[in-house]
Design a protein around this motif. Sequence first.
Motif, PDB file in Angstrom:
ATOM      1  N   THR A  85       0.807  -1.217  -0.047  1.00 47.87           N
ATOM      2  CA  THR A  85       0.125   0.002   0.036  1.00 47.87           C
ATOM      3  C   THR A  85       0.718   1.316   0.197  1.00 47.87           C
ATOM      4  OG1 THR A  85      -1.865  -1.211   1.055  1.00 47.87           O
ATOM      5  CG2 THR A  85      -1.769   1.438   1.482  1.00 47.87           C
ATOM      6  N   ILE A  86       1.791   1.225   0.762  1.00 49.94           N
ATOM      7  CA  ILE A  86       2.739   2.274   0.921  1.00 49.94           C
ATOM      8  C   ILE A  86       3.536   2.521  -0.260  1.00 49.94           C
ATOM      9  CG2 ILE A  86       4.779   3.439   2.107  1.00 49.94           C
ATOM     10  CD1 ILE A  86       3.875   2.005   4.730  1.00 49.94           C
ATOM     11  N   ILE A 119       1.558   4.016  -2.888  1.00 51.16           N
ATOM     12  CA  ILE A 119       1.354   5.651  -2.624  1.00 51.16           C
ATOM     13  C   ILE A 119       2.418   6.219  -3.260  1.00 51.16           C
ATOM     14  CG2 ILE A 119       1.199   7.489  -1.103  1.00 51.16           C
ATOM     15  CD1 ILE A 119      -0.867   5.332   0.492  1.00 51.16           C
ATOM     16  N   TRP A 138      -5.013   4.510   1.218  1.00 48.81           N
ATOM     17  CA  TRP A 138      -4.356   4.191   2.413  1.00 48.81           C
ATOM     18  C   TRP A 138      -5.396   4.033   3.582  1.00 48.81           C
ATOM     19  CZ3 TRP A 138      -0.213   2.993   5.313  1.00 48.81           C
ATOM     20  CH2 TRP A 138      -0.389   3.543   6.591  1.00 48.81           C
ATOM     21  N   ASN A 190      -4.622  -0.691   3.528  1.00 48.13           N
ATOM     22  CA  ASN A 190      -3.778  -1.506   4.589  1.00 48.13           C
ATOM     23  C   ASN A 190      -4.414  -2.748   5.140  1.00 48.13           C
ATOM     24  OD1 ASN A 190      -5.477   0.055   5.861  1.00 48.13           O
ATOM     25  ND2 ASN A 190      -4.228   0.793   7.363  1.00 48.13           N
TER      26      ASN A 190
END
Length: 254
Positions: A17-18, A21, A104, A108
């Motif tokens: 996820t990070i 992004i 976000w 997650n």
Amino acid sequence: MFPYKDDNPTERPAVITIALIIANALAFILVQGAGASGPLARSVCHLGLIPGEILQSVRPGSGVELAPGVVCVVDAVPKYWTVLTSMFMHGGWFHLIGNMLFLWVFGNNIEDAMGHGKFLIFYLLCGVAAAATQTLVSSHSVVPMVGASGAISGVLGAYILLYPRVRVHTLIILPIYITTVALPAYVMLGYWALLQILSGLGSLSEIEKGGVAFFAHVGGFVTGLILVRLFVSDDVLRRRPTPPAGYYRYRTFG
């Protein structure tokens, strides 16, 4: 209606996820010129998905002017790779920030439920399905389609199925005041999905001219609903959280 957090803790770090992004942010800054008119238009033209080009339903050489001096022309040979590159392009800062906020808040937990590798595959499959849905609906459009929202819609579809009763804290901005509301996911995301369907139906007469790709959102959401059970284990389904006491909480600013 902008979600900013949920009451759904994770057990594993949201590595993918990070990473997604960061990848979207870097693409916007480095490839799209951080929203500068020329680089933004050229990136959308070359890396966005053009439905009429993919389906070869419009005459090669047809095009649309995206910015002064930047005309996006349909190629005779379809650029199939734009199905993937379009997921990492955005139309502006608000488009990017809105999409990344949704990713976000909800991504997650889905990554936690699926595992890192499976989540990445799931995300990309939902994005491809979303692009395919919008392409079929707007088959003669020469306007490029960009944005991560189709793939993120798949994440929302998975979330509403796995965690329907988890509270999602949402910011609601009204003309007179700002309100925060904690709603169960099925209410917040159900409202969002209904809004996409109604907006999509309302835009059918103008769909070839561009605008928001509502049917990409619908296609991604439905794909997420369908695929989620193939990517999570029965153990994950059994451990779904139940709603805590004090289910609704409101706070108003104004």
